[in-house]
Design a protein around this motif. Structure first.
Motif, PDB file in Angstrom:
ATOM      1  N   PRO A  25       0.835  -1.207   0.000  1.00  0.00           N
ATOM      2  CA  PRO A  25       0.000   0.000   0.000  1.00  0.00           C
ATOM      3  C   PRO A  25       0.869   1.256   0.000  1.00  0.00           C
ATOM      4  O   PRO A  25       1.877   1.329   0.696  1.00  0.00           O
ATOM      5  CB  PRO A  25      -0.808  -0.116   1.295  1.00  0.00           C
ATOM      6  N   VAL A  26       0.473   2.203  -0.804  1.00  0.00           N
ATOM      7  CA  VAL A  26       1.240   3.441  -0.942  1.00  0.00           C
ATOM      8  C   VAL A  26       0.288   4.622  -0.831  1.00  0.00           C
ATOM      9  O   VAL A  26      -0.772   4.637  -1.435  1.00  0.00           O
ATOM     10  CB  VAL A  26       1.953   3.489  -2.319  1.00  0.00           C
ATOM     11  N   VAL A  42       0.251  11.182   7.670  1.00  0.00           N
ATOM     12  CA  VAL A  42       1.003  10.626   8.804  1.00  0.00           C
ATOM     13  C   VAL A  42       0.042  10.174   9.898  1.00  0.00           C
ATOM     14  O   VAL A  42       0.180   9.073  10.445  1.00  0.00           O
ATOM     15  CB  VAL A  42       2.014  11.659   9.353  1.00  0.00           C
ATOM     16  N   VAL A  43      -0.939  11.000  10.212  1.00  0.00           N
ATOM     17  CA  VAL A  43      -1.910  10.651  11.253  1.00  0.00           C
ATOM     18  C   VAL A  43      -2.673   9.392  10.866  1.00  0.00           C
ATOM     19  O   VAL A  43      -2.794   8.452  11.651  1.00  0.00           O
ATOM     20  CB  VAL A  43      -2.880  11.824  11.524  1.00  0.00           C
ATOM     21  N   SER A  44      -3.171   9.339   9.645  1.00  0.00           N
ATOM     22  CA  SER A  44      -3.964   8.176   9.234  1.00  0.00           C
ATOM     23  C   SER A  44      -3.118   6.916   9.185  1.00  0.00           C
ATOM     24  O   SER A  44      -3.588   5.828   9.531  1.00  0.00           O
ATOM     25  CB  SER A  44      -4.627   8.428   7.888  1.00  0.00           C
ATOM     26  N   LEU A  45      -1.864   7.021   8.780  1.00  0.00           N
ATOM     27  CA  LEU A  45      -1.000   5.839   8.724  1.00  0.00           C
ATOM     28  C   LEU A  45      -0.765   5.257  10.106  1.00  0.00           C
ATOM     29  O   LEU A  45      -0.574   4.048  10.245  1.00  0.00           O
ATOM     30  CB  LEU A  45       0.346   6.182   8.071  1.00  0.00           C
ATOM     31  N   ASN A  46      -0.785   6.066  11.114  1.00  0.00           N
ATOM     32  CA  ASN A  46      -0.538   5.561  12.457  1.00  0.00           C
ATOM     33  C   ASN A  46      -1.760   4.890  13.074  1.00  0.00           C
ATOM     34  O   ASN A  46      -1.690   4.406  14.194  1.00  0.00           O
ATOM     35  CB  ASN A  46       0.003   6.667  13.359  1.00  0.00           C
ATOM     36  N   PHE A  47      -2.866   4.851  12.354  1.00  0.00           N
ATOM     37  CA  PHE A  47      -4.031   4.106  12.803  1.00  0.00           C
ATOM     38  C   PHE A  47      -4.173   2.788  12.042  1.00  0.00           C
ATOM     39  O   PHE A  47      -5.079   2.027  12.291  1.00  0.00           O
ATOM     40  CB  PHE A  47      -5.302   4.947  12.661  1.00  0.00           C
ATOM     41  N   GLU A  48      -3.287   2.538  11.093  1.00  0.00           N
ATOM     42  CA  GLU A  48      -3.299   1.291  10.325  1.00  0.00           C
ATOM     43  C   GLU A  48      -2.310   0.320  10.941  1.00  0.00           C
ATOM     44  O   GLU A  48      -1.274   0.707  11.465  1.00  0.00           O
ATOM     45  CB  GLU A  48      -2.926   1.564   8.871  1.00  0.00           C
ATOM     46  N   SER A  49      -2.640  -0.967  10.845  1.00  0.00           N
ATOM     47  CA  SER A  49      -1.732  -1.964  11.422  1.00  0.00           C
ATOM     48  C   SER A  49      -0.689  -2.386  10.396  1.00  0.00           C
ATOM     49  O   SER A  49      -0.991  -2.614   9.233  1.00  0.00           O
ATOM     50  CB  SER A  49      -2.527  -3.185  11.892  1.00  0.00           C
ATOM     51  N   LEU A  53       5.957   0.832  15.074  1.00  0.00           N
ATOM     52  CA  LEU A  53       5.572   0.971  16.469  1.00  0.00           C
ATOM     53  C   LEU A  53       4.295   1.791  16.572  1.00  0.00           C
ATOM     54  O   LEU A  53       4.146   2.817  15.911  1.00  0.00           O
ATOM     55  CB  LEU A  53       6.678   1.668  17.265  1.00  0.00           C
ATOM     56  N   ASP A  54       3.356   1.329  17.373  1.00  0.00           N
ATOM     57  CA  ASP A  54       2.108   2.061  17.559  1.00  0.00           C
ATOM     58  C   ASP A  54       2.333   3.322  18.381  1.00  0.00           C
ATOM     59  O   ASP A  54       3.172   3.356  19.279  1.00  0.00           O
ATOM     60  CB  ASP A  54       1.081   1.194  18.294  1.00  0.00           C
ATOM     61  N   TRP A  55       1.552   4.354  18.067  1.00  0.00           N
ATOM     62  CA  TRP A  55       1.528   5.526  18.910  1.00  0.00           C
ATOM     63  C   TRP A  55       0.779   5.163  20.187  1.00  0.00           C
ATOM     64  O   TRP A  55      -0.133   4.337  20.173  1.00  0.00           O
ATOM     65  CB  TRP A  55       0.782   6.659  18.232  1.00  0.00           C
ATOM     66  N   SER A  56       1.143   5.789  21.274  1.00  0.00           N
ATOM     67  CA  SER A  56       0.409   5.557  22.514  1.00  0.00           C
ATOM     68  C   SER A  56      -1.003   6.129  22.368  1.00  0.00           C
ATOM     69  O   SER A  56      -1.263   6.971  21.512  1.00  0.00           O
ATOM     70  CB  SER A  56       1.126   6.235  23.682  1.00  0.00           C
ATOM     71  N   ASP A  57      -1.923   5.659  23.211  1.00  0.00           N
ATOM     72  CA  ASP A  57      -3.302   6.155  23.149  1.00  0.00           C
ATOM     73  C   ASP A  57      -3.363   7.658  23.356  1.00  0.00           C
ATOM     74  O   ASP A  57      -4.180   8.347  22.745  1.00  0.00           O
ATOM     75  CB  ASP A  57      -4.176   5.445  24.181  1.00  0.00           C
ATOM     76  N   TYR A  58      -2.491   8.175  24.206  1.00  0.00           N
ATOM     77  CA  TYR A  58      -2.472   9.618  24.464  1.00  0.00           C
ATOM     78  C   TYR A  58      -2.148  10.384  23.182  1.00  0.00           C
ATOM     79  O   TYR A  58      -2.798  11.385  22.859  1.00  0.00           O
ATOM     80  CB  TYR A  58      -1.456   9.957  25.559  1.00  0.00           C
TER      81      TYR A  58
END
Length: 74
Positions: A25-26, A42-49, A53-58
């Motif tokens: 995926p690109v 960037v924000v949306s990519l960090n919600f994809e598996s 490393l996952d962002w913390s919930d905070y």
């Protein structure tokens, strides 16, 4: 006719490795993209598996809040 170095390059990945890389995926933005556009990717990519490393919930909550506040300001 392949040269020796080209033959090695052709065989450097086995069939399983090739299968895993068959679809990658690109996210593509244009040269006219703004910093807000880049940040949204960037924000949306960090919600994809995937393997990052996952962002913390905070951090996720803060980004969602910032996006919500930006939408309310429109």
């Amino acid at each position: 006719m392949l040269l020796h170095s080209e033959q090695r390059r052709v065989r450097q990945f086995d069939s399983e490795q090739k299968r895993r890389a068959e679809y990658i995926p690109v996210w593509q933005i244009t040269e006219h993209a703004t910093n807000d556009d880049r940040n949204a990717v960037v924000v949306s990519l960090n919600f994809e598996s995937d393997c990052k490393l996952d962002w913390s919930d905070y951090i996720k909550a803060r980004k969602v809040y910032e996006e919500w506040q930006a939408m309310l300001a429109l």
